[in-house]
Design a protein around this motif. Structure first.
Motif, PDB file in Angstrom:
ATOM      1  N   TYR A   1       2.590  51.136  25.935  1.00 47.13           N
ATOM      2  CA  TYR A   1       1.299  50.804  25.617  1.00 47.13           C
ATOM      3  C   TYR A   1       2.168  49.596  24.277  1.00 47.13           C
ATOM      4  O   TYR A   1       3.051  50.775  23.464  1.00 47.13           O
ATOM      5  CB  TYR A   1       0.592  51.469  24.567  1.00 47.13           C
ATOM      6  N   VAL A   2       2.229  49.017  23.703  1.00 49.05           N
ATOM      7  CA  VAL A   2       3.149  48.455  22.759  1.00 49.05           C
ATOM      8  C   VAL A   2       2.786  47.565  21.912  1.00 49.05           C
ATOM      9  O   VAL A   2       2.472  46.365  22.155  1.00 49.05           O
ATOM     10  CB  VAL A   2       4.650  47.587  23.287  1.00 49.05           C
ATOM     11  N   ILE A   3       2.554  47.115  20.567  1.00 50.09           N
ATOM     12  CA  ILE A   3       2.046  46.506  19.341  1.00 50.09           C
ATOM     13  C   ILE A   3       3.405  46.387  19.069  1.00 50.09           C
ATOM     14  O   ILE A   3       4.609  46.494  18.701  1.00 50.09           O
ATOM     15  CB  ILE A   3       1.427  47.723  18.912  1.00 50.09           C
ATOM     16  N   LEU A   4       3.235  45.117  18.795  1.00 50.29           N
ATOM     17  CA  LEU A   4       4.545  44.164  18.009  1.00 50.29           C
ATOM     18  C   LEU A   4       4.222  44.154  16.296  1.00 50.29           C
ATOM     19  O   LEU A   4       2.500  43.719  16.599  1.00 50.29           O
ATOM     20  CB  LEU A   4       4.941  42.965  18.180  1.00 50.29           C
ATOM     21  N   LEU A   5       4.468  43.829  15.220  1.00 44.86           N
ATOM     22  CA  LEU A   5       4.135  43.567  14.212  1.00 44.86           C
ATOM     23  C   LEU A   5       5.030  42.539  13.762  1.00 44.86           C
ATOM     24  O   LEU A   5       6.253  42.766  12.997  1.00 44.86           O
ATOM     25  CB  LEU A   5       4.021  45.150  13.394  1.00 44.86           C
TER      26      LEU A   5
ATOM     27  N   PRO B   1       8.855  38.495  13.203  1.00 44.99           N
ATOM     28  CA  PRO B   1       9.223  40.142  14.129  1.00 44.99           C
ATOM     29  C   PRO B   1       9.625  40.965  13.016  1.00 44.99           C
ATOM     30  O   PRO B   1      10.701  40.342  11.852  1.00 44.99           O
ATOM     31  CB  PRO B   1       9.605  40.089  14.757  1.00 44.99           C
ATOM     32  N   LEU B   2       9.109  41.960  12.341  1.00 39.90           N
ATOM     33  CA  LEU B   2       9.241  43.025  12.104  1.00 39.90           C
ATOM     34  C   LEU B   2       9.382  44.869  12.416  1.00 39.90           C
ATOM     35  O   LEU B   2      10.053  44.906  12.446  1.00 39.90           O
ATOM     36  CB  LEU B   2       7.798  43.594  10.650  1.00 39.90           C
ATOM     37  N   THR B   3       8.857  44.949  13.262  1.00 34.90           N
ATOM     38  CA  THR B   3       9.068  46.420  13.969  1.00 34.90           C
ATOM     39  C   THR B   3       7.734  46.321  15.083  1.00 34.90           C
ATOM     40  O   THR B   3       7.233  45.132  15.636  1.00 34.90           O
ATOM     41  CB  THR B   3       9.321  47.235  13.077  1.00 34.90           C
TER      42      THR B   3
END
Length: 89
Positions: A39-43, A22-24
């Motif tokens: 809304y959540v986007i994982l990078l 996981p980065l951010t």
């Protein structure tokens, strides 16, 4: 496991969970269609995969220098993710 499955279905690459870090993330509660629902986007970063990425559904794919990411047109939640990547160089 959802990310690994999606990458396989969309890009034809096989990932292992051990190669993902996981980065951010980015989130927003102001986007339609459901205001106040976040809304959540994982990078994630991925250090190793099997296969050559290609768009299975016929979409376009492009390769860009990290420094050029913030100049690209993108959805609002992608912008903070691109800015994190650009700061990494």
């Amino acid at each position: 496991s959802a990310l690994i499955r999606e990458i396989q279905e969309e890009l034809g690459c096989t990932l292992s969970a051990e190669a993902l870090l996981p980065l951010t993330f980015a989130s927003d509660t102001r986007l339609p269609p459901l205001p106040r629902e976040p809304y959540v986007i994982l990078l994630y970063t991925c250090s190793k995969w099997d296969g050559e990425p290609h768009c299975i559904e016929g979409e376009a794919i492009g390769w860009f220098d990290v420094g050029d990411l913030t100049d690209l047109s993108m959805p609002p939640l992608d912008r903070p993710l691109a800015e994190v990547l650009a700061r990494m160089i």
